[in-house]
Design an enzyme around this catalytic site. Structure first.
Site, PDB file in Angstrom:
ATOM      1  N   HIS A 101      -2.421   6.517   4.616  1.00  0.00           N
ATOM      2  CA  HIS A 101      -0.964   6.515   4.787  1.00  0.00           C
ATOM      3  C   HIS A 101      -0.388   7.815   4.222  1.00  0.00           C
ATOM      4  O   HIS A 101      -0.710   8.227   3.107  1.00  0.00           O
ATOM      5  CB  HIS A 101      -0.331   5.370   3.980  1.00  0.00           C
ATOM      6  CG  HIS A 101      -0.569   3.996   4.564  1.00  0.00           C
ATOM      7  ND1 HIS A 101      -1.178   3.771   5.773  1.00  0.00           N
ATOM      8  CD2 HIS A 101      -0.231   2.763   4.079  1.00  0.00           C
ATOM      9  CE1 HIS A 101      -1.230   2.462   6.004  1.00  0.00           C
ATOM     10  NE2 HIS A 101      -0.663   1.827   4.987  1.00  0.00           N
ATOM     11  N   CYS A 152       0.806  -1.241   0.000  1.00  0.00           N
ATOM     12  CA  CYS A 152       0.000   0.000   0.000  1.00  0.00           C
ATOM     13  C   CYS A 152       0.832   1.281   0.000  1.00  0.00           C
ATOM     14  O   CYS A 152       0.306   2.354  -0.323  1.00  0.00           O
ATOM     15  CB  CYS A 152      -0.961  -0.025   1.188  1.00  0.00           C
ATOM     16  SG  CYS A 152      -0.199  -0.596   2.697  1.00  0.00           S
TER      17      CYS A 152
HETATM   18  N1  LIG Z   1      -5.154  -3.262   5.149  1.00  0.00           N
HETATM   19  C1  LIG Z   1      -4.434  -2.754   4.160  1.00  0.00           C
HETATM   20  O1  LIG Z   1      -4.270  -1.519   4.021  1.00  0.00           O
HETATM   21  C2  LIG Z   1      -3.794  -3.667   3.145  1.00  0.00           C
HETATM   22  C3  LIG Z   1      -3.247  -3.114   2.000  1.00  0.00           C
HETATM   23  C4  LIG Z   1      -2.628  -3.939   1.054  1.00  0.00           C
HETATM   24  C5  LIG Z   1      -2.545  -5.280   1.301  1.00  0.00           C
HETATM   25  N2  LIG Z   1      -3.071  -5.816   2.434  1.00  0.00           N
HETATM   26  C6  LIG Z   1      -2.916  -7.251   2.664  1.00  0.00           C
HETATM   27  O2  LIG Z   1      -4.194  -7.872   2.668  1.00  0.00           O
HETATM   28  C7  LIG Z   1      -4.193  -8.970   3.592  1.00  0.00           C
HETATM   29  C8  LIG Z   1      -5.338  -8.767   4.584  1.00  0.00           C
HETATM   30  O3  LIG Z   1      -5.144  -7.559   5.290  1.00  0.00           O
HETATM   31  P1  LIG Z   1      -6.304  -6.907   6.170  1.00  0.00           P
HETATM   32  O4  LIG Z   1      -5.770  -5.618   6.615  1.00  0.00           O
HETATM   33  O5  LIG Z   1      -7.601  -6.932   5.470  1.00  0.00           O
HETATM   34  O6  LIG Z   1      -6.362  -7.949   7.414  1.00  0.00           O
HETATM   35  P2  LIG Z   1      -7.566  -8.244   8.423  1.00  0.00           P
HETATM   36  O7  LIG Z   1      -8.415  -7.050   8.619  1.00  0.00           O
HETATM   37  O8  LIG Z   1      -6.924  -8.852   9.618  1.00  0.00           O
HETATM   38  O9  LIG Z   1      -8.447  -9.367   7.689  1.00  0.00           O
HETATM   39  C9  LIG Z   1      -7.972 -10.661   7.449  1.00  0.00           C
HETATM   40  C10 LIG Z   1      -9.062 -11.451   6.731  1.00  0.00           C
HETATM   41  O10 LIG Z   1      -8.565 -12.759   6.423  1.00  0.00           O
HETATM   42  C11 LIG Z   1      -9.487 -13.730   6.919  1.00  0.00           C
HETATM   43  N3  LIG Z   1      -8.804 -14.982   7.234  1.00  0.00           N
HETATM   44  C12 LIG Z   1      -7.841 -15.189   8.145  1.00  0.00           C
HETATM   45  N4  LIG Z   1      -7.471 -16.497   8.134  1.00  0.00           N
HETATM   46  C13 LIG Z   1      -8.230 -17.110   7.191  1.00  0.00           C
HETATM   47  C14 LIG Z   1      -8.339 -18.442   6.711  1.00  0.00           C
HETATM   48  N5  LIG Z   1      -7.567 -19.415   7.205  1.00  0.00           N
HETATM   49  N6  LIG Z   1      -9.226 -18.697   5.726  1.00  0.00           N
HETATM   50  C15 LIG Z   1      -9.998 -17.727   5.206  1.00  0.00           C
HETATM   51  N7  LIG Z   1      -9.953 -16.439   5.630  1.00  0.00           N
HETATM   52  C16 LIG Z   1      -9.073 -16.140   6.608  1.00  0.00           C
HETATM   53  C17 LIG Z   1     -10.090 -13.055   8.141  1.00  0.00           C
HETATM   54  O11 LIG Z   1     -11.282 -13.707   8.508  1.00  0.00           O
HETATM   55  P3  LIG Z   1     -11.838 -13.640  10.039  1.00  0.00           P
HETATM   56  O12 LIG Z   1     -12.549 -12.322  10.156  1.00  0.00           O
HETATM   57  O13 LIG Z   1     -12.789 -14.785  10.081  1.00  0.00           O
HETATM   58  O14 LIG Z   1     -10.696 -13.772  10.944  1.00  0.00           O
HETATM   59  C18 LIG Z   1     -10.327 -11.665   7.562  1.00  0.00           C
HETATM   60  O15 LIG Z   1     -11.447 -11.669   6.718  1.00  0.00           O
HETATM   61  C19 LIG Z   1      -2.812  -8.966   4.251  1.00  0.00           C
HETATM   62  O16 LIG Z   1      -1.979  -9.885   3.579  1.00  0.00           O
HETATM   63  C20 LIG Z   1      -2.321  -7.562   4.023  1.00  0.00           C
HETATM   64  O17 LIG Z   1      -0.908  -7.488   3.983  1.00  0.00           O
HETATM   65  C21 LIG Z   1      -3.711  -5.043   3.367  1.00  0.00           C
END
Ligand SMILES: NC(=O)c1ccc[n+]([C@@H]2O[C@H](COP(=O)([O-])OP(=O)(O)OC[C@H]3O[C@@H](n4cnc5c(N)ncnc54)[C@H](OP(=O)(O)O)[C@@H]3O)[C@@H](O)[C@H]2O)c1
Length: 348
Positions: free
Chosen positions: A245, A133
């Site tokens: 950010h 990001c």
């Molecule tokens: N946030 C950002 O700004 C951003 C930007 C670019 C990339 N990313 C990337 O995107 C990914 C997610 O980030 P996030 O910020 O959205 O994290 P998050 O809010 O913690 O969400 C994680 C998601 O993954 C699900 N999950 C976890 N374990 C799983 C499994 N075994 N099977 C299926 N679903 C599962 C969670 O479900 P539950 O709710 O059931 O736990 C939740 O829906 C990361 O790799 C991050 O680096 C994030």
């Protein structure tokens, strides 16, 4: 599937990036036939919204990916690593938001405004990655500025919102702030130190070299996206901001550049909005100003007189939009406009 509508699955649909993706897909009227929402075992029984519809959360193992055209993975690197091969082997194309495949040579790492040419060639593994990001807005500005003169080196410091670390990180800032304001004591959990009323100068693990995982990702991804060897020195800092950010950038060109042309070069890029003293109104953009917005904002543009050919500027982006959801939806849009059948992006 009718060839004008696609079956889509969001893996990680209850998370920050997943929920934003559902919102952006609905807002942009992505041509959807059926859409499915996947999360972990903990979320079974929950629902998420998609436009005016409600989607029931499913297990990843409940989805028949041979019937899915595009899966957007945003459930963390481990989930992508474990499941990508099985999903792509039945003809589903993955747009991966995690870092797991970003540097793999056969995986295109795409910002549609910057390197759409890399997508034209297809996706040999059936996977297209969307960058970090911070790397997304930084690469967009560097691509624009490289048209003025080659960029030799940048020194950047980031001011990254807690939502970049996931939903639980947002909850941690909120609960710490409440407890501290009412005189209580907090125990850090997601972050290594207190995040409320503080800043943390390390994102991700710290390597032996002293560089952090996030800093390493940004420099490697910038070089892959821009096909360049720009030297990138970056310090990543987590700040107590919910969304958006910020980043200060000191850019050194290899040759003299025209300061007047900087505005034009940046403004000519789709998705970049320059808000600077030139406008006479707002002189700079803060994360709160950018929240919920699709643009990459550039402000505080000025010459760096301490080096030979230097420029200083400030970037702000909503990390959940252009930093995550929007970029992945734009990749999906670009894929269907390049090849409506998506054959070019499927694993052979
Ligand atoms: N946030 C950002 O700004 C951003 C930007 C670019 C990339 N990313 C990337 O995107 C990914 C997610 O980030 P996030 O910020 O959205 O994290 P998050 O809010 O913690 O969400 C994680 C998601 O993954 C699900 N999950 C976890 N374990 C799983 C499994 N075994 N099977 C299926 N679903 C599962 C969670 O479900 P539950 O709710 O059931 O736990 C939740 O829906 C990361 O790799 C991050 O680096 C994030």
């Amino acid at each position: 599937m009718t060839r004008n509508n696609y079956n889509v699955t969001i893996v990680g649909a209850t998370g920050n990036a997943g929920m934003s993706t559902l919102q952006v897909l609905a807002e942009r009227n992505f041509p959807i036939n059926n859409i499915f929402a996947v999360a972990s075992e903990k979320s079974m029984g929950k629902n998420v919204s998609f436009g005016d519809k409600t989607l029931k959360i499913q297990r990843l193992s409940d989805v028949d990916f041979s019937n899915i055209d595009i899966a957007i993975f945003c459930a963390g690197s481990g989930v992508s690593r474990k499941n990508a091969a099985a999903v792509t082997s039945v003809g589903c194309v993955i747009i991966d938001k995690t870092s797991y495949f970003r540097l793999a040579p056969k995986v295109p790492l795409i910002i549609p405004e910057v390197n759409i040419d890399a997508l034209q060639k297809g996706a040999p593994l059936g996977i297209v990655s969307t960058p970090n990001c911070v790397a997304i807005p930084l690469a967009m500005t560097l691509k624009a500025l490289s048209a003025l003169a080659p960029v030799r080196r940048i020194v950047a410091s980031t001011y990254q919102a807690v939502s970049g670390a996931g939903r639980r990180a947002v909850e941690e800032l909120y609960s710490q702030a409440k407890v501290i304001v009412s005189g209580g004591n907090i125990q850090p959990n997601i972050f290594a130190k207190q995040i409320a009323f503080n800043v943390i100068p390390a994102i991700g693990d710290l390597y032996k070299s002293g560089i952090s995982e996030e800093e390493d990702k940004i420099s490697c991804e910038i070089c892959k996206i821009l096909k360049s060897n720009i030297k990138v020195a970056v310090t990543c800092v987590r700040v107590p901001v919910f969304i958006g950010h910020g980043m200060s950038v000191a850019c050194e060109f290899a040759k003299p550049f025209s300061e007047e042309k900087v505005y034009e070069a940046l403004e000519n890029v789709d998705g970049i909005v320059v808000v600077d003293r030139k406008d006479g109104s707002d002189t700079f953009v803060t994360p709160l100003d950018a929240q919920g917005d699709n643009a990459v904002y550039v402000s505080r543009i000025r010459k760096d007189t301490t080096v030979k050919n230097g420029l200083l500027y400030w970037i702000v982006t909503d990390n959940l939009r252009k930093g995550a959801a929007l970029n992945s939806v734009q990749i999906a849009e670009a894929m269907i406009s390049i090849d409506r059948q998506l054959k070019r992006f499927k694993k052979p």
